[in-house]
Write a protein that holds these residues in place. Structure first.
Motif, PDB file in Angstrom:
ATOM      1  N   UNK A   1     -33.407  46.720  43.354  1.00 61.95           N
ATOM      2  CA  UNK A   1     -32.542  45.822  42.579  1.00 61.95           C
ATOM      3  C   UNK A   1     -31.400  45.307  43.449  1.00 61.95           C
ATOM      4  N   UNK A   2     -30.820  46.180  44.253  1.00 62.50           N
ATOM      5  CA  UNK A   2     -29.743  45.755  45.145  1.00 62.50           C
ATOM      6  C   UNK A   2     -30.255  44.763  46.184  1.00 62.50           C
ATOM      7  N   UNK A   3     -31.447  45.031  46.740  1.00 60.97           N
ATOM      8  CA  UNK A   3     -32.034  44.122  47.731  1.00 60.97           C
ATOM      9  C   UNK A   3     -32.299  42.730  47.147  1.00 60.97           C
ATOM     10  N   UNK A   4     -32.615  42.693  45.857  1.00 64.65           N
ATOM     11  CA  UNK A   4     -32.974  41.429  45.198  1.00 64.65           C
ATOM     12  C   UNK A   4     -31.871  40.927  44.267  1.00 64.65           C
ATOM     13  N   UNK A   5     -30.648  41.338  44.527  1.00 68.33           N
ATOM     14  CA  UNK A   5     -29.463  40.870  43.794  1.00 68.33           C
ATOM     15  C   UNK A   5     -29.611  40.988  42.279  1.00 68.33           C
ATOM     16  N   UNK A   6     -30.234  42.076  41.836  1.00 63.49           N
ATOM     17  CA  UNK A   6     -30.354  42.329  40.404  1.00 63.49           C
ATOM     18  C   UNK A   6     -31.503  41.623  39.720  1.00 63.49           C
ATOM     19  N   UNK A   7     -32.340  40.891  40.463  1.00 60.36           N
ATOM     20  CA  UNK A   7     -33.480  40.203  39.864  1.00 60.36           C
ATOM     21  C   UNK A   7     -34.535  41.247  39.492  1.00 60.36           C
ATOM     22  N   UNK A   8     -34.661  41.522  38.194  1.00 60.64           N
ATOM     23  CA  UNK A   8     -35.514  42.601  37.705  1.00 60.64           C
ATOM     24  C   UNK A   8     -36.977  42.397  38.084  1.00 60.64           C
ATOM     25  N   UNK A   9     -37.500  41.198  37.886  1.00 61.84           N
ATOM     26  CA  UNK A   9     -38.916  40.956  38.184  1.00 61.84           C
ATOM     27  C   UNK A   9     -39.225  41.119  39.669  1.00 61.84           C
ATOM     28  N   UNK A  10     -38.394  40.558  40.515  1.00 61.12           N
ATOM     29  CA  UNK A  10     -38.627  40.672  41.963  1.00 61.12           C
ATOM     30  C   UNK A  10     -38.519  42.127  42.411  1.00 61.12           C
ATOM     31  N   UNK A  11     -37.523  42.833  41.902  1.00 60.49           N
ATOM     32  CA  UNK A  11     -37.347  44.241  42.267  1.00 60.49           C
ATOM     33  C   UNK A  11     -38.524  45.085  41.776  1.00 60.49           C
ATOM     34  N   UNK A  12     -39.018  44.796  40.572  1.00 55.38           N
ATOM     35  CA  UNK A  12     -40.145  45.549  40.013  1.00 55.38           C
ATOM     36  C   UNK A  12     -41.411  45.318  40.835  1.00 55.38           C
ATOM     37  N   UNK A  13     -41.666  44.087  41.220  1.00 58.90           N
ATOM     38  CA  UNK A  13     -42.838  43.785  42.050  1.00 58.90           C
ATOM     39  C   UNK A  13     -42.705  44.470  43.408  1.00 58.90           C
ATOM     40  N   UNK A  14     -41.531  44.428  43.995  1.00 58.74           N
ATOM     41  CA  UNK A  14     -41.308  45.081  45.289  1.00 58.74           C
ATOM     42  C   UNK A  14     -41.515  46.592  45.177  1.00 58.74           C
ATOM     43  N   UNK A  15     -41.015  47.196  44.096  1.00 52.89           N
ATOM     44  CA  UNK A  15     -41.215  48.633  43.884  1.00 52.89           C
ATOM     45  C   UNK A  15     -42.693  48.942  43.717  1.00 52.89           C
ATOM     46  N   UNK A  16     -43.399  48.176  42.888  1.00 52.34           N
ATOM     47  CA  UNK A  16     -44.819  48.419  42.653  1.00 52.34           C
ATOM     48  C   UNK A  16     -45.625  48.278  43.942  1.00 52.34           C
ATOM     49  N   UNK A  17     -45.287  47.289  44.763  1.00 56.57           N
ATOM     50  CA  UNK A  17     -45.982  47.115  46.039  1.00 56.57           C
ATOM     51  C   UNK A  17     -45.740  48.306  46.955  1.00 56.57           C
ATOM     52  N   UNK A  18     -44.485  48.747  47.029  1.00 57.17           N
ATOM     53  CA  UNK A  18     -44.151  49.886  47.862  1.00 57.17           C
ATOM     54  C   UNK A  18     -44.831  51.152  47.336  1.00 57.17           C
ATOM     55  N   UNK A  19     -44.802  51.331  46.023  1.00 57.39           N
ATOM     56  CA  UNK A  19     -45.383  52.499  45.371  1.00 57.39           C
ATOM     57  C   UNK A  19     -46.875  52.576  45.669  1.00 57.39           C
ATOM     58  N   UNK A  20     -47.529  51.455  45.622  1.00 54.09           N
ATOM     59  CA  UNK A  20     -48.977  51.422  45.823  1.00 54.09           C
ATOM     60  C   UNK A  20     -49.364  51.588  47.284  1.00 54.09           C
ATOM     61  N   UNK A  21     -48.560  51.066  48.194  1.00 55.90           N
ATOM     62  CA  UNK A  21     -48.955  51.049  49.604  1.00 55.90           C
ATOM     63  C   UNK A  21     -48.435  52.229  50.419  1.00 55.90           C
ATOM     64  N   UNK A  22     -47.358  52.845  50.013  1.00 57.46           N
ATOM     65  CA  UNK A  22     -46.767  53.953  50.756  1.00 57.46           C
ATOM     66  C   UNK A  22     -47.549  55.240  50.481  1.00 57.46           C
ATOM     67  N   UNK A  23     -48.011  55.900  51.559  1.00 58.72           N
ATOM     68  CA  UNK A  23     -48.827  57.109  51.388  1.00 58.72           C
ATOM     69  C   UNK A  23     -48.113  58.193  50.590  1.00 58.72           C
ATOM     70  N   UNK A  24     -46.849  58.400  50.875  1.00 51.01           N
ATOM     71  CA  UNK A  24     -46.092  59.424  50.167  1.00 51.01           C
ATOM     72  C   UNK A  24     -45.873  59.090  48.697  1.00 51.01           C
ATOM     73  N   UNK A  25     -45.609  57.826  48.431  1.00 45.67           N
ATOM     74  CA  UNK A  25     -45.336  57.411  47.051  1.00 45.67           C
ATOM     75  C   UNK A  25     -46.604  57.279  46.220  1.00 45.67           C
ATOM     76  N   UNK A  26     -47.729  57.038  46.868  1.00 51.33           N
ATOM     77  CA  UNK A  26     -48.979  56.799  46.148  1.00 51.33           C
ATOM     78  C   UNK A  26     -49.339  57.957  45.221  1.00 51.33           C
ATOM     79  N   UNK A  27     -48.884  59.143  45.540  1.00 46.46           N
ATOM     80  CA  UNK A  27     -49.205  60.320  44.734  1.00 46.46           C
ATOM     81  C   UNK A  27     -48.187  60.599  43.632  1.00 46.46           C
ATOM     82  N   UNK A  28     -47.140  59.784  43.550  1.00 43.27           N
ATOM     83  CA  UNK A  28     -46.157  59.983  42.495  1.00 43.27           C
ATOM     84  C   UNK A  28     -46.788  59.667  41.150  1.00 43.27           C
ATOM     85  N   UNK A  29     -46.560  60.547  40.175  1.00 44.58           N
ATOM     86  CA  UNK A  29     -47.162  60.388  38.861  1.00 44.58           C
ATOM     87  C   UNK A  29     -46.091  60.111  37.825  1.00 44.58           C
TER      88      UNK A  29
END
Length: 179
Positions: free
Chosen positions: A72-100
């Motif tokens: 959210x800070x990186x995207x100046x509070x833009x919820x949609x952009x921050x959510x997409x960025x989080x989802x992309x990171x969550x899906x692609x990062x090996x460590x995060x991929x296992x978060x449930x």
């Protein structure tokens, strides 16, 4: 492996300025042991302009909430952009991929469901629910939203009370955050 059931979250938007997310306080280990009665699973973040609620592994959800606030800070509070960025990171990062965990995030304009599968979903309805008792809370929110004049907070609280009377993984120790 012992599974922790950690919550029911429901979010409701009633009009333009009535947004509320609530969650129960129960964390259950396995099928019978209630480990905690007063867990808080909803939180305001990013200058109190975004409200979030999470279901799933508690430590994973805390980690995701922290990462989401950074996005959210990186995207100046833009919820949609921050959510997409989080989802992309969550899906692609090996460590995060296992978060449930699943997360609902809302601001004055948007309400989103974010998952580790890379999904960012904007519900068609002005209410959504997740977690162990999510289906019960969703059904209750649907009925209350469409057949009463209750405000968002009243619908959230009543939906969680109804879910807690049906779901063994949901209690009536409710915490609510409102924008």
């Amino acid at each position: 492996m012992i599974e922790f059931h950690a919550t029911t979250i429901v979010a409701v938007r009633r009009g333009e300025n009535d947004i509320c997310i609530g969650g129960d306080g129960q964390v259950t280990m396995g099928e019978t042991a209630i480990m905690k009665h007063k867990a808080k699973k909803v939180k305001k973040i990013y200058k109190n302009s975004v409200v979030t609620g999470f279901a799933g592994s508690v430590s994973d959800a805390f980690s995701l909430t922290e990462k989401f606030e950074k996005k959210l800070e990186e995207h100046s509070g833009n919820l949609k952009k921050a959510a997409v960025a989080l989802a992309q990171m969550w899906r692609s990062d090996k460590g995060m991929r296992n978060l449930e965990a699943l997360m609902i995030a809302a601001d004055k304009e948007n309400m989103l469901l974010i998952s580790g599968n890379g999904e960012v979903i904007e519900p068609d309805e002005d209410f959504v629910a997740i977690g162990s008792g999510g289906n019960y809370a969703y059904a209750a929110a649907n009925a209350l939203f469409n057949h009463t004049e209750m405000d968002a907070e009243q619908i959230v609280r009543e939906s969680l009370k109804i879910a807690s009377s049906i779901c063994v993984y949901t209690n009536d120790n409710i915490s609510v955050e409102k924008l």
